[in-house]
Design an enzyme around this catalytic site. Structure first.
Site, short mmCIF file in Angstrom:
data_model
loop_
_atom_site.label_atom_id
_atom_site.label_comp_id
_atom_site.label_asym_id
_atom_site.label_seq_id
_atom_site.Cartn_x
_atom_site.Cartn_y
_atom_site.Cartn_z
N HIS A 76 0.93 -1.15 0.07
CA HIS A 76 0.06 -0.03 0.09
C HIS A 76 1.04 1.34 -0.04
O HIS A 76 0.70 2.19 -0.79
CB HIS A 76 -1.09 0.19 1.30
CG HIS A 76 -1.50 1.17 1.62
ND1 HIS A 76 -2.51 1.90 0.56
CD2 HIS A 76 -1.27 2.06 2.68
CE1 HIS A 76 -2.90 3.19 1.44
NE2 HIS A 76 -2.12 3.43 2.16
N ASP A 105 6.98 23.19 -24.52
CA ASP A 105 6.98 22.02 -24.13
C ASP A 105 8.08 21.78 -23.25
O ASP A 105 8.61 22.93 -22.57
CB ASP A 105 7.33 20.94 -25.22
CG ASP A 105 6.67 19.63 -25.07
OD1 ASP A 105 7.11 19.03 -23.90
OD2 ASP A 105 5.80 19.10 -25.81
N TRP A 141 7.40 -0.36 4.00
CA TRP A 141 7.76 0.21 2.90
C TRP A 141 9.36 0.53 3.20
O TRP A 141 9.95 0.88 2.05
CB TRP A 141 7.14 1.50 2.44
CG TRP A 141 7.24 2.83 3.29
CD1 TRP A 141 6.67 2.99 4.68
CD2 TRP A 141 7.89 3.79 2.78
NE1 TRP A 141 7.00 4.11 4.86
CE2 TRP A 141 7.94 4.61 3.76
CE3 TRP A 141 8.67 4.16 1.81
CZ2 TRP A 141 8.36 5.92 4.09
CZ3 TRP A 141 9.21 5.39 1.72
CH2 TRP A 141 9.08 6.27 2.97
N SER A 168 13.44 6.80 -13.10
CA SER A 168 12.25 7.71 -13.81
C SER A 168 12.19 9.00 -13.17
O SER A 168 11.82 9.92 -13.87
CB SER A 168 10.99 6.57 -13.82
OG SER A 168 10.02 7.80 -13.76
N SER A 169 12.32 9.03 -11.74
CA SER A 169 11.96 10.29 -11.26
C SER A 169 13.26 11.22 -11.22
O SER A 169 12.74 12.49 -11.50
CB SER A 169 12.02 10.13 -9.54
OG SER A 169 10.99 9.14 -9.23
N HIS A 252 13.33 11.54 4.55
CA HIS A 252 12.72 12.71 5.06
C HIS A 252 12.63 13.67 3.85
O HIS A 252 11.52 14.23 3.69
CB HIS A 252 13.30 13.34 6.17
CG HIS A 252 12.49 14.43 6.93
ND1 HIS A 252 11.28 14.20 7.21
CD2 HIS A 252 12.24 15.72 6.17
CE1 HIS A 252 10.54 15.53 7.66
NE2 HIS A 252 11.26 16.26 6.99
N GLU A 254 12.13 12.82 0.85
CA GLU A 254 10.91 12.45 0.01
C GLU A 254 9.52 13.01 0.64
O GLU A 254 8.93 13.24 -0.21
CB GLU A 254 11.05 10.72 0.28
CG GLU A 254 10.14 10.02 -0.38
CD GLU A 254 9.58 10.37 -1.95
OE1 GLU A 254 10.60 10.54 -2.35
OE2 GLU A 254 8.55 10.00 -2.28
N TYR A 256 9.02 15.73 1.89
CA TYR A 256 8.91 16.89 1.35
C TYR A 256 8.61 17.01 -0.36
O TYR A 256 7.97 17.84 -0.80
CB TYR A 256 9.84 18.11 1.80
CG TYR A 256 9.70 18.31 3.14
CD1 TYR A 256 8.86 19.28 3.58
CD2 TYR A 256 10.11 17.47 4.29
CE1 TYR A 256 8.23 19.77 4.78
CE2 TYR A 256 9.76 17.76 5.55
CZ TYR A 256 9.00 18.86 5.68
OH TYR A 256 8.60 19.01 7.17
N SER A 267 -1.01 27.55 -3.17
CA SER A 267 -0.74 28.94 -3.26
C SER A 267 -1.26 29.46 -4.70
O SER A 267 -1.11 30.70 -4.80
CB SER A 267 0.61 29.16 -3.39
OG SER A 267 1.41 28.58 -2.11
N HIS A 301 14.98 11.97 13.05
CA HIS A 301 13.91 11.94 13.92
C HIS A 301 13.13 10.70 13.89
O HIS A 301 11.95 10.68 14.25
CB HIS A 301 12.98 13.26 13.79
CG HIS A 301 12.37 13.41 12.22
ND1 HIS A 301 12.47 14.73 11.71
CD2 HIS A 301 11.96 12.62 11.62
CE1 HIS A 301 11.94 14.70 10.59
NE2 HIS A 301 11.35 13.43 10.37
N HIS A 302 13.28 10.01 12.59
CA HIS A 302 12.57 8.64 12.44
C HIS A 302 13.23 7.61 13.45
O HIS A 302 12.56 6.53 13.16
CB HIS A 302 12.51 8.27 10.88
CG HIS A 302 11.80 9.42 10.11
ND1 HIS A 302 10.47 9.18 9.92
CD2 HIS A 302 11.97 10.46 9.54
CE1 HIS A 302 10.06 10.04 9.15
NE2 HIS A 302 10.93 10.93 8.88
N THR A 327 7.21 26.49 7.79
CA THR A 327 5.82 25.95 7.47
C THR A 327 4.78 26.69 8.09
O THR A 327 3.84 27.22 7.30
CB THR A 327 5.69 24.32 7.99
OG1 THR A 327 7.05 23.78 7.92
CG2 THR A 327 4.53 23.70 7.44
N LYS A 330 4.34 29.69 5.75
CA LYS A 330 3.30 29.43 4.71
C LYS A 330 1.88 29.17 5.16
O LYS A 330 0.93 30.03 4.41
CB LYS A 330 3.60 28.03 4.20
CG LYS A 330 4.88 28.13 3.43
CD LYS A 330 5.08 26.96 2.53
CE LYS A 330 6.15 27.05 1.54
NZ LYS A 330 5.61 27.76 0.44
N ARG A 449 1.57 0.21 15.11
CA ARG A 449 1.18 0.27 13.80
C ARG A 449 1.78 -1.25 13.06
O ARG A 449 2.45 -2.08 13.93
CB ARG A 449 1.83 1.43 13.13
CG ARG A 449 3.23 1.28 13.13
CD ARG A 449 3.84 2.46 12.60
NE ARG A 449 3.78 2.76 11.23
CZ ARG A 449 4.70 3.58 10.53
NH1 ARG A 449 5.66 4.26 10.85
NH2 ARG A 449 4.71 3.65 8.97
#
Ligand code: HEM
Ligand SMILES: [Cu+2]
Lengths: 536, 289
Positions: A76, A105, A141, A168-169, A252, A254, A256, A267, A301-302, A327, A330, A449
């Protein structure tokens, strides 16, 4: 003038299906491919979530085997992150960035086609593991060793699929950077670009910086498992935590990558429907850049509970909390843009306002998680699940939906059904809270979890959450219905500007946007751009 | 085609991207099967994938070279290519950064912890008693057995000199190209290729030495892991770079590239310098220190 110079082949004859979709170099077609792919993945990943919520509807094991449950949580996440959210943003970038900066283009159109077509193949590799002996990857994951090294045949397939997604990315990101830096129309200065373009520029940089790091991490997993290396094996002088460091150095930034383009979309939408220019354009740009910079120095922090040295814990705690400053800037600017605006609440605006509120809730729970002593309690509980679903579902996914409603008139030339858009919105926004808000309580009460069964004490809120889950899942059928309706059946024509308050080059071309736009650089007139005089 | 003043250039559609995607899929599919022990299926699929990818590379580059020689591209396209190559190299830098990160982390932090430093004291006492941190190491369980390392001041130093001088020769070649001295260009580009090949030859020699005499293998704990993965991926990049140099040499010999438009050449030169710099880092952090 030289309008149909490079493109005469498209005008001469109608291209065949393969020429149009398989060999395409057209940013609009490639954008559409990305978006359709993303929608399909959204439903595949969504079905897996439905299986998870069905199993968790009541305590006890009822529907699926525990191992299959783990396969579902793992797949998932992988499908949603790499298959749904990221490609959706790339699709939006493909469609809108050339229109927004006045380019004909993307800068490297063939590379663009390659970036897209790698993706379906990568997901064939990944999804094929569901049918293999030993099943799909099931170690989460994040694929932590040593657990993930006990996977069956799926490991190699998963790793190679991730390599392909990474390629690809990276190519997609290179293309976006080259387009923004090189193909802006004369007069479209960097500090006049729409925020969606700015946030994507910074996101593309993040992608190029961290996708190779993920590739490195999974390559080490591969060699540890199959070629006898000891990167993550303490007996050989390695360290399983090394993997977590490398992974989260990618991981991390990622998160963002999945939220900065959403910031950009919001915005764009809020000023349009508030009929006011964005408040604090430059601070928005600088805040985006500082978030991107900080995202590189907060990864641990993970890992607060793995046994880091105290100095490390403190550093990563403070650095993480620093992110809430830009943040906060924003959120403040979005609210201030709405302040005293003459606001109307069409569907895109509804989703945007919901984004601001619900993303902020996710940000708050993030700050709670950033507190080391508190995280000792919260880590690996449903509180974390609640946190990242607030930022990712009611954050990133809501922004994607807002973007689709906002731009689909430009893409198709027709208005979507406002009535059904609103029905979709209200169902989604209520269901998403029924689904995820109770997970805060479950987590604070200690429910772990990634577990298929749980203590009866957690039964009530799990049932509520599951009901919210099915409700949210079903509501998305309205979304698909509305898209199909707009593309094939809608009658109401959209004007070029579509929305009364919209500003920017993308609204100067007709709706639907012709197959080729800005074949010669547009001449930018005063008042055409949304951020024309930001100098003061 | 699209050379009118002020017009943008958008290339026509192409079958090569999707052909490339199919090739990559076949290759990865085969690689996964091979790794899982389905040798035959794996080999066939890898071979098919590699063939498709090669065809794609020839076809795609061929198209671009034809278009470029035909004068189809303008300055803007050139800059897009440059940006593309620059950011591609940056992504490669980050790929190596992951492996350098692994080296620095284990050497600087986790190996000392295994040896009982700082908060590792208790783990060391209960799990790895008697293990003292050192570098090189293959860990408390002596994974792969005792081994020796390759001294920095022999072949690695030679290889450093080789790569550094190849950086000089390619720059001379570039100047020759810009000045229009075809002969000098071919000679110095040729030197660069020879230096690249001799680097690879020495590297192969070093690997054979490590495997046959020093018992230094991919299995030699964390030292063997970082050593072979870093130098191995670097060697792979040198191989690719050398192939690119050969292609460029052939194109120069054919008379491709003009004094002021030769992005293909420059891209290869950038790539070569990047490979060069990575090696200097490797020499310093893997061999010397
Ligand atoms: C103010 C901003 C944020 C802060 C302070 C923050 C903080 C944190 C912390 C400390 C964790 C680790 C919790 C644990 O495992 O114990 C975490 C997990 C997570 N966060 Fe955030 N976060 C923020 C914003 C975001 C955003 C914007 C996203 C994505 C769009 C995001 C996505 C995630 C995900 C996916 C995880 C869980 C990863 C996993 O373990 O599988 N966060 N966050
Ligand atoms: Cu994080």
């Amino acid at each position: 003038m030289a309008t149909h110079a490079a493109t005469h082949d498209d005008h001469d004859a109608k291209p065949s299906f393969a020429q149009r979709w398989l060999f395409t170099t057209n940013h609009k077609d490639i954008g559409t491919l990305y978006l359709v792919f993303s929608l399909i993945m959204f439903f595949i990943g969504g079905s897996m979530a439905m299986i998870i919520r069905a199993e968790l509807f009541e305590p006890g094991l009822q529907l699926v085997q525990p191992y299959f449950f783990n396969e579902m949580t793992t797949m998932h996440a992988l499908v949603m992150i790499f298959g749904a959210v990221m490609p959706a943003f790339v699709g939006l970038a493909n469609w809108m960035i050339p229109l927004m900066v006045g380019a004909p283009d993307m800068a490297l159109p063939r590379l663009n086609n390659w970036s897209f077509w790698i993706l379906p193949f990568a997901f064939v590799l990944l999804l094929s593991t569901l049918f293999m002996p030993g099943g799909a990857p099931a170690a989460g994951w994040v694929m932590y060793p040593p657990l993930v090294l006990q996977s069956g045949e799926s490991l190699a397939f998963t790793i190679f699929a991730i390599h392909l997604m990474g390629i690809s990315s990276i190519m997609g990101a290179i293309n976006i950077i080259a387009t923004i830096l090189n193909l802006r129309a004369p007069g479209m200065d960097l500090l006049k670009m729409p925020l969606f373009v700015w946030t994507w520029l910074i996101t593309a940089f993040l992608l190029i910086a961290v996708m190779p790091v993920l590739a490195g991490a999974v390559t080490m997993l591969l060699t540890d498992k199959f070629f006898g290396t000891s990167f993550f094996n303490a007996a050989g002088g390695g360290d399983p935590l090394l993997y977590q460091h490398i992974f989260w150095f990618f991981g991390h930034p990622e998160v963002y990558i999945m939220i900065l383009p959403a910031f950009g979309i919001i915005s764009e939408i809020i000023p349009t429907f508030s009929r006011k220019p964005l408040f604090g354009y430059k601070p928005m740009v600088y805040a985006t850049a500082s978030i991107a910079f900080l995202s590189f120095i907060v990864w641990a922090h993970h890992m607060f509970t793995v046994g880091l040295p105290l100095g490390g814990l403190l550093f990563f705690m403070y650095a993480t909390m620093l992110i809430s400053v830009p943040t906060g800037v924003k959120v403040f600017n979005w609210v201030t843009t709405m302040w005293k605006g003459s606001i109307t609440f069409e569907t895109p605006m509804l989703f945007a306002v919901a984004f601001v509120i619900l993303f902020t809730i996710g940000g708050f729970s993030g700050v709670m998680l950033a507190l080391v002593p508190a995280d000792f309690q919260y880590h690996n509980t449903y509180f974390v699940v609640a946190h990242f679903h607030y930022v990712l579902v009611s954050g990133a996914v809501f922004a994607i939906m807002a973007a689709v409603y906002y731009w689909i008139p430009k893409w198709t030339g027709h208005m979507y059904s406002e009535r059904w858009g609103r029905i979709h919105f209200w169902n989604s926004v209520i269901a998403v809270n029924v689904l995820f808000f109770p997970q805060h309580f479950l987590g604070l009460a200690g429910m772990p979890r990634r577990i298929p069964d749980y203590n009866v004490a957690f039964a009530d809120w799990n049932m509520v959450s599951s009901i919210g889950g099915f409700w949210f899942g079903l509501s998305q059928l309205i979304f698909v219905g509305n898209i199909v309706y707009t593309v094939y059946f809608a009658r109401q024509k959209a004007s070029a500007r579509v929305w009364e308050g919209a500003r920017g080059l993308e609204w100067t071309v007709p709706s639907p946007a012709p197959h080729h736009t800005f074949e010669v650089p547009p001449v930018i007139m005063p008042g055409m751009l949304a951020h024309d005089d930001v100098s003061h | 085609m699209a050379q009118q003043q002020g017009a943008y250039y958008v290339p026509h559609g192409s079958k090569w991207p999707i052909v490339g995607a199919v090739g990559m899929f076949a290759f990865m599919w085969g690689a996964a099967h091979w790794i899982n022990g389905n040798e035959l299926e794996g080999h066939i699929s890898i071979a098919i994938g590699a063939a498709i990818i090669l065809t794609m590379l020839f076809g795609w580059f061929g198209t671009v070279i034809r278009e470029s020689n035909g004068g189809t591209y303008n300055k803007q396209v050139d800059l897009s290519f440059r940006l593309g190559m620059m950011w591609f190299i940056f992504s490669e830098v980050m790929f190596f950064a992951a492996f350098f990160g692994a080296l620095f982390y284990t050497r600087g932090l986790s190996v000392p912890w295994l040896g009982g430093e700082g908060h590792g004291a208790i783990t060391n006492y209960y799990l790895w008693r008697g293990y003292t941190a050192a570098w090189p190491t293959n860990g408390p369980l002596d994974i792969g057995g005792a081994f020796h390392t390759i001294p920095a001041w022999g072949v690695p130093l030679l290889n450093t000199l080789i790569l550094l001088s190849s950086g000089v020769t390619i720059t001379v070649a570039h100047h020759a190209l810009k000045a229009g001295y075809r002969k000098q260009l071919l000679v110095f580009l040729g030197f660069t290729i020879l230096l690249g090949v001799s680097f690879l030859w020495f590297q192969a020699h070093e690997y054979i030495e490590a495997y046959t005499h020093l018992n230094l293998t991919l299995h030699s704990g964390i030292y063997g892991s970082t050593f072979f993965m870093l130098t191995g991926f670097h060697g792979l990049h040198v191989t690719l770079g050398t192939i690119m140099l050969i292609v460029i040499w052939l194109r120069c010999a054919k008379g491709d590239f003009s004094k002021d438009s030769h992005f293909g050449f420059e891209a290869v030169a950038w790539y070569w310098h990047f490979v060069d710099i990575v090696w200097v880092m490797l020499f310093l952090f893997v061999y010397v220190l």
